[in-house]
Each structure stands twice: as C-alpha cells, then as structure tokens.
Design a protein around this motif. Structure first.
Motif, PDB file in Angstrom:
ATOM      1  N   LYS A 157      -7.613  -3.562   1.469  1.00 39.53           N
ATOM      2  CA  LYS A 157      -6.914  -4.463   2.397  1.00 39.53           C
ATOM      3  C   LYS A 157      -7.530  -5.862   2.387  1.00 39.53           C
ATOM      4  CE  LYS A 157      -4.780  -1.531   5.910  1.00 39.53           C
ATOM      5  NZ  LYS A 157      -4.746  -1.210   7.346  1.00 39.53           N
ATOM      6  N   GLU A 158      -8.844  -5.932   2.419  1.00 43.36           N
ATOM      7  CA  GLU A 158      -9.511  -7.236   2.384  1.00 43.36           C
ATOM      8  C   GLU A 158      -9.207  -7.967   1.088  1.00 43.36           C
ATOM      9  OE1 GLU A 158     -13.637  -6.446   3.042  1.00 43.36           O
ATOM     10  OE2 GLU A 158     -13.402  -6.137   5.218  1.00 43.36           O
ATOM     11  N   TYR A 159      -9.163  -7.224  -0.007  1.00 38.91           N
ATOM     12  CA  TYR A 159      -8.865  -7.842  -1.302  1.00 38.91           C
ATOM     13  C   TYR A 159      -7.439  -8.396  -1.312  1.00 38.91           C
ATOM     14  CZ  TYR A 159      -9.019  -8.565  -6.355  1.00 38.91           C
ATOM     15  OH  TYR A 159      -9.010  -9.138  -7.599  1.00 38.91           O
TER      16      TYR A 159
ATOM     17  N   GLU B 265      -0.214  -4.285  -6.108  1.00 35.45           N
ATOM     18  CA  GLU B 265       0.108  -3.195  -5.191  1.00 35.45           C
ATOM     19  C   GLU B 265      -0.805  -2.017  -5.503  1.00 35.45           C
ATOM     20  OE1 GLU B 265       4.603  -3.373  -3.806  1.00 35.45           O
ATOM     21  OE2 GLU B 265       4.460  -2.978  -5.959  1.00 35.45           O
ATOM     22  N   VAL B 266      -1.216  -1.314  -4.460  1.00 32.78           N
ATOM     23  CA  VAL B 266      -2.188  -0.232  -4.622  1.00 32.78           C
ATOM     24  C   VAL B 266      -1.608   1.089  -4.133  1.00 32.78           C
ATOM     25  CG1 VAL B 266      -4.396   0.681  -3.800  1.00 32.78           C
ATOM     26  CG2 VAL B 266      -4.216  -1.712  -4.530  1.00 32.78           C
ATOM     27  N   ILE B 267      -1.765   2.098  -4.952  1.00 34.67           N
ATOM     28  CA  ILE B 267      -1.386   3.457  -4.582  1.00 34.67           C
ATOM     29  C   ILE B 267      -2.661   4.264  -4.391  1.00 34.67           C
ATOM     30  CG2 ILE B 267      -0.206   5.585  -5.306  1.00 34.67           C
ATOM     31  CD1 ILE B 267       0.697   2.413  -7.093  1.00 34.67           C
ATOM     32  N   PHE B 268      -2.843   4.826  -3.219  1.00 38.37           N
ATOM     33  CA  PHE B 268      -3.937   5.761  -3.001  1.00 38.37           C
ATOM     34  C   PHE B 268      -3.427   7.140  -3.407  1.00 38.37           C
ATOM     35  CE2 PHE B 268      -5.032   2.431   0.195  1.00 38.37           C
ATOM     36  CZ  PHE B 268      -6.268   2.078  -0.337  1.00 38.37           C
ATOM     37  N   ASN B 269      -3.950   7.646  -4.497  1.00 35.33           N
ATOM     38  CA  ASN B 269      -3.512   8.938  -5.007  1.00 35.33           C
ATOM     39  C   ASN B 269      -4.464  10.036  -4.549  1.00 35.33           C
ATOM     40  OD1 ASN B 269      -4.240  10.796  -7.777  1.00 35.33           O
ATOM     41  ND2 ASN B 269      -2.197  10.953  -6.906  1.00 35.33           N
TER      42      ASN B 269
ATOM     43  N   LEU C 298       0.838  -1.207   0.000  1.00 32.95           N
ATOM     44  CA  LEU C 298       0.000   0.000   0.000  1.00 32.95           C
ATOM     45  C   LEU C 298       0.869   1.252   0.000  1.00 32.95           C
ATOM     46  CD1 LEU C 298      -2.766  -0.885   2.618  1.00 32.95           C
ATOM     47  CD2 LEU C 298      -3.003  -0.829   0.137  1.00 32.95           C
ATOM     48  N   TYR C 299       0.507   2.187  -0.848  1.00 33.37           N
ATOM     49  CA  TYR C 299       1.241   3.444  -0.964  1.00 33.37           C
ATOM     50  C   TYR C 299       0.261   4.608  -0.868  1.00 33.37           C
ATOM     51  CZ  TYR C 299       4.852   0.451  -3.069  1.00 33.37           C
ATOM     52  OH  TYR C 299       5.768  -0.539  -3.311  1.00 33.37           O
ATOM     53  N   LEU C 300       0.753   5.745  -0.422  1.00 34.48           N
ATOM     54  CA  LEU C 300      -0.024   6.980  -0.398  1.00 34.48           C
ATOM     55  C   LEU C 300       0.814   8.047  -1.086  1.00 34.48           C
ATOM     56  CD1 LEU C 300      -2.433   8.710   0.525  1.00 34.48           C
ATOM     57  CD2 LEU C 300      -1.252   9.041   2.714  1.00 34.48           C
ATOM     58  N   TRP C 301       0.241   8.660  -2.115  1.00 32.54           N
ATOM     59  CA  TRP C 301       0.989   9.668  -2.886  1.00 32.54           C
ATOM     60  C   TRP C 301       0.114  10.859  -3.214  1.00 32.54           C
ATOM     61  CZ3 TRP C 301       0.817  11.053  -8.335  1.00 32.54           C
ATOM     62  CH2 TRP C 301       1.878  11.891  -8.717  1.00 32.54           C
ATOM     63  N   LYS C 302       0.595  12.028  -2.904  1.00 33.14           N
ATOM     64  CA  LYS C 302      -0.115  13.274  -3.204  1.00 33.14           C
ATOM     65  C   LYS C 302       0.503  13.880  -4.466  1.00 33.14           C
ATOM     66  CE  LYS C 302      -1.306  17.800  -1.270  1.00 33.14           C
ATOM     67  NZ  LYS C 302      -0.539  18.659  -2.171  1.00 33.14           N
TER      68      LYS C 302
END
Length: 261
Positions: free
Chosen positions: A231-233, A242-246, A87-91
C-alpha cells in the motif's frame, strides 16, 4: 507426416530421458498409472542439476507442460475482482495465473527446491516452468558468485508458465522470535520485487506468502507487513502496478481478507 504424441506418450518419453541421464536411475521401471508417472516426472525434474539438456527433450517437455496447464486451467487477471483499488486477493495455484509476473519465495542458492515433490512454492514454480528456469537461475548465480542476499529480488523468464516473468526473492528464516530486522527484511522482499517490476514496465504482480512456509514467519504478521509495504509503495508510485495477493490455504485467505476489508 510426423506422429503427434499423446500426453501420456510425452510423459513416458520425458521420464525415460531423465532416468537415462543418471546411471543410478537408469533401470528404474516406469509406473503404470498417469498420476504415478506425473509424480515420478516431477521428482526427476526436482533432483536434476542445472546441466545442459537436449533440444528434443525441451520440445517434448514444453508441449507436455503447455497441455498440463490447459488441463489445470488458466486464470486470467481480467477475471479477478479487486478488493481495493489496485489490490486483489486470490486463492489458487499461482502457476496457473496469467499476469505480468509472479513472485517465487526462493532459497539463497536460487536454484529451486531439490526435494522431490516438496509442497513449497519454489518447487511448484520450477516444476511447471520447466528445466529452463533452473538453468537460467544457475547462469545468474554463476555470474553473481555468491548466495542471494535476503530481501533482494531477481527476474527471470517464466518459460511454460502463463505469466511473463518470475520474480525471485529470499525471505528471512525465523528460528525463534521474530525480530525487527526480520520484519524489515520481509518488507524489503516486497519492495525489491515491486521496484524490479516497475523497472521492467510490468503492470501486474502476484505475490505468494513470502517466508510463511518452511521459513516459519508467522502468517498474520507476514500478511500485515505485505499489505502495508504494498500500500505504501502504491501511494508513492500511483498507477504503476496492480498487486495480487495469492494464497493457497484457507487460513491465509481469511487473514488477508480480514486485513483488506
């Protein structure tokens, strides 16, 4: 030897071409500053219907958009730091993100935003992908012969974007209070995109904040649903994606960051 156009010459060519396509805009004058020209070009792209276009236009448009991408700067996934495993978080600007796929918060017509220079993600993605994206979406919707259901997903090429694909999903619109059905539909958007990404063997997907803009889904609740669904997935499908929350706004970054700590 064929002359190589400068960026501004490409921009002038594209504007003149789009102005001449429609009689009512044919006699509009071209602005003087580059910024005003960029705004006019984007506006003309936004209002253009999904009709065939010449190869010369596409060649110049692709060259122009590729150079604009370089000017804005590409963000590679390898430069991002995970906030949790997978999991990533990117602004930042999702149209500059080089991942396998980015997610577009689409409308039910699935043709992009037709409002000139509207600040929504749908407008930005269609602008920097190029007119080919609207044409592909139109082909998909013509075959479907109905509006796109909420909570599903479609996949298209990315054209001039640095990602490989665009996943389009339509989130729920909130008119008053958020219902349980709205929450289920929003979760379905994330689930459908992940299913489609895995089906295409994609390894990284960047999600925008689905439904939180013009569709008025409360930001914090939307973030909670997004994180829980992803997360459940990943728990059920380990090591697949891999998922990035943009996020683009500071408030969304703060919300996601607090929920992911």
């Amino acid at each position: 030897m064929k002359q190589v156009l400068t960026q501004e010459e490409r921009l002038d060519f594209l504007i003149v071409y789009l102005l001449q396509e429609q009689i009512k805009y044919k006699f509009n004058s071209i602005p003087e500053t580059v910024e005003e020209k960029r705004q006019l070009f984007r506006s003309l792209m936004n209002i253009r219907p999904p009709v065939p276009i010449g190869s010369e236009y596409l060649k110049v448009q692709n060259e122009y958009l590729k150079e604009r991408l370089i000017e804005k700067g590409i963000t590679e996934k390898a430069s991002l730091k995970s906030i949790q495993p997978g999991l990533y978080l990117w602004k930042g600007d999702i149209t500059t993100l080089a991942v396998d796929a980015i997610v577009n918060a689409a409308n039910r017509q699935m043709l992009g935003c037709f409002v000139p220079c509207h600040p929504c993600i749908d407008n930005a993605i269609h602008t920097y992908a190029g007119v080919q994206l609207r044409l592909e979406c139109d082909r998909i919707m013509s075959e479907q012969q109905s509006e796109e259901p909420i909570g599903r997903a479609k996949i298209t090429k990315a054209y001039n974007l640095p990602c490989r694909y665009v996943l389009h999903t339509v989130g729920p619109v909130i008119y008053r209070d958020v219902s349980e059905k709205d929450c289920i539909l929003l979760s379905s958007c994330y689930h459908a995109c992940l299913d489609l990404a895995v089906a295409y063997n994609l390894k990284s997907v960047a999600f925008c904040c689905i439904s939180t803009g013009e569709f008025h889904f409360p930001n914090k609740l939307a973030a909670e649903i997004a994180i829980q669904t992803v997360k459940e997935y990943q728990e059920k499908n380990p090591d697949t994606i891999e998922v990035i929350f943009n996020v683009f706004k500071d408030i969304d970054y703060e919300i996601y960051n607090s929920l992911l700590q």
